[in-house]
Scaffold this active site. Structure first.
Site, PDB file in Angstrom:
ATOM      1  N   ALA A 107       0.784  -1.235   0.000  1.00 32.27           N
ATOM      2  CA  ALA A 107       0.000   0.000   0.000  1.00 32.27           C
ATOM      3  C   ALA A 107       0.820   1.292   0.000  1.00 32.27           C
ATOM      4  O   ALA A 107       0.700   2.114  -0.918  1.00 32.27           O
ATOM      5  CB  ALA A 107      -0.993  -0.031   1.174  1.00 32.27           C
ATOM      6  N   ASP A 126      -4.141  -2.520   3.740  1.00 34.08           N
ATOM      7  CA  ASP A 126      -4.293  -1.904   2.417  1.00 34.08           C
ATOM      8  C   ASP A 126      -5.384  -0.847   2.416  1.00 34.08           C
ATOM      9  O   ASP A 126      -5.337   0.098   1.633  1.00 34.08           O
ATOM     10  CB  ASP A 126      -4.575  -2.988   1.374  1.00 34.08           C
ATOM     11  CG  ASP A 126      -3.339  -3.842   1.166  1.00 34.08           C
ATOM     12  OD1 ASP A 126      -3.098  -4.741   1.988  1.00 34.08           O
ATOM     13  OD2 ASP A 126      -2.593  -3.555   0.210  1.00 34.08           O
TER      14      ASP A 126
END
Ligand SMILES: CSC[C@H]1O[C@H](OP(=O)(O)O)[C@H](O)[C@@H]1O
Length: 375
Positions: A57, A244
């Site tokens: 991420a 994420d």
């Protein structure tokens, strides 16, 4: 390679390549080969994102921002590039956030009457600032996380289990969850790092083991299915994972296999800790049901592709060695969602949220200035 390394870097204009280049360490080739990918246009970067040559991420946000800067510097349509980059993978909110940061910087200069060159420079400056912010945030998450472990553990060193990869390969700094592990190791407090292999793409076996080995950590690799027996044997002091996308209520999307670990941790009374920057919190996503979970090709499940050939065949059926009968249908979500009630704490660069409540999370994000989502 030294213990520290850069997962990506911006190279200034190269006469042979006609402009600046975004250089990525191709994570699909690790640990067998340390290969660099030179991205000179947005389609190449989008392909690298979708094949997980660049992944994780925070790093997706950084790569997305540099992708906008690359488009601007090379005279491509920046709005088109921003849309293409932001849509490359749906779950990690950081990607759209990083793209928006650089695109907004570009647009602002043009809106104020600046030249294309000035707008392009502004996009690059914003990407570089995001990169530096992430490195600083990573160091603060490590501090907060190590302090939290000290409050939770019973002395004698920590036995930590982690899933997927959350180290320098996903960050401008030492990463998120693995940054906490690295800090514990550097403090002489890491007794054992249990590394989930993390099927199907083996980010644990290929990437976390790679980072742990380089750092000299005491680590042991295990099949994802073996984690339960470690908990049952009392061999895990805490679970540390990344994220994420964290919804406003604290529901956390992370690599598939995270939710079962949270259930195991709760059953065995083991702290389950999420480590993520506030840029991974999306206050516009109300809860876990609203998080889009990326569905990846079934061939990643039905075929085994040796890491050294991941980049060319990973998502092309027939590229690897079949491990299921030809024609087998496979279910392959890239992420799952852990509800807030199973999360002991969320560690961010601004501090720790525990228990995980919408109010506490919003308050922390307000402090960080992240009071709107990436949309
Ligand atoms: C701290 S971000 C790392 C995060 O990203 C991984 O997903 P992927 O390898 O598909 O990019 C995984 O969810 C990690 O926790």
């Amino acid at each position: 390679m030294a213990e520290d390394f850069a997962a990506l870097r911006w190279d200034e204009p190269d006469e042979h390549l006609g402009g600046p280049v975004l250089v990525l360490l191709d994570q699909t080739r690790l640990p067998a080969e340390e290969v660099e990918l030179a991205c000179t246009d947005v389609p190449a970067l989008v392909q690298a994102i979708q094949s997980l040559a660049v992944r994780g991420a925070p790093l997706l946000g950084i790569a997305g921002a540099y992708g906008v800067a690359l488009a601007a510097a090379r005279g491509y349509d920046v709005e088109e590039a921003a849309e293409h980059l932001a849509g490359a993978r749906p779950t990690a909110v950081n990607l759209a956030y990083g793209v928006r940061r650089a695109a907004d910087a570009y647009r602002a200069v043009l809106h104020e009457g600046g030249t294309q060159a000035q707008a392009s420079a502004a996009a690059l400056d914003e990407a570089r600032e995001l990169h530096a912010e992430d490195a600083r945030g990573s160091a603060r998450m490590a501090e907060h996380g190590l302090r939290l472990l000290g409050e939770l553990a019973t002395g004698g060193g920590f036995r930590l289990l982690t899933h997927c990869n959350t180290g320098q390969l996903v960050s401008g700094g030492d990463g998120t969850a693995l940054a906490v592990v690295l800090a514990a190791h550097r403090a002489g407090e890491l007794r054992r790092l249990w590394v989930d292999e993390t099927r199907p793409l083996l980010q644990g076996a290929r990437l976390t083991a790679y980072e742990a080995a380089r750092a000299g950590m005491p680590y042991t690799l295990l099949a994802d299915n073996a984690a339960g027996s470690l908990f049952a044997a009392g061999e895990v002091d805490a679970v540390l994972i990344g994220a994420d996308r964290i919804a406003a209520d604290g529901s956390t999307a992370n690599k598939v296999g995270s939710y079962p670990l949270a259930v195991l941790a709760r059953h065995h009374g083991v702290p389950f800790i999420v480590v993520a920057p506030t840029t991974t919190v999306d206050l516009d996503t109300p809860d876990g049901d609203a998080i889009e979970i990326e569905q990846r090709p079934g061939s990643e499940i039905t075929e085994f592709t040796a890491p050294h050939t991941f980049s060319s065949e990973m998502s092309q059926p027939g590229g690897g060695v079949p491990i299921a009968p030809l024609g087998t249908q496979a279910y392959n979500p890239a992420f799952d969602v852990t509800p807030p009630e199973l999360i002991t704490a969320i560690v961010t660069e601004r501090g720790v949220v525990s228990p995980v409540t919408a109010g506490e999370l919003a308050g922390l994000c307000a402090q960080a200035g992240n009071i709107r989502s990436a949309r």
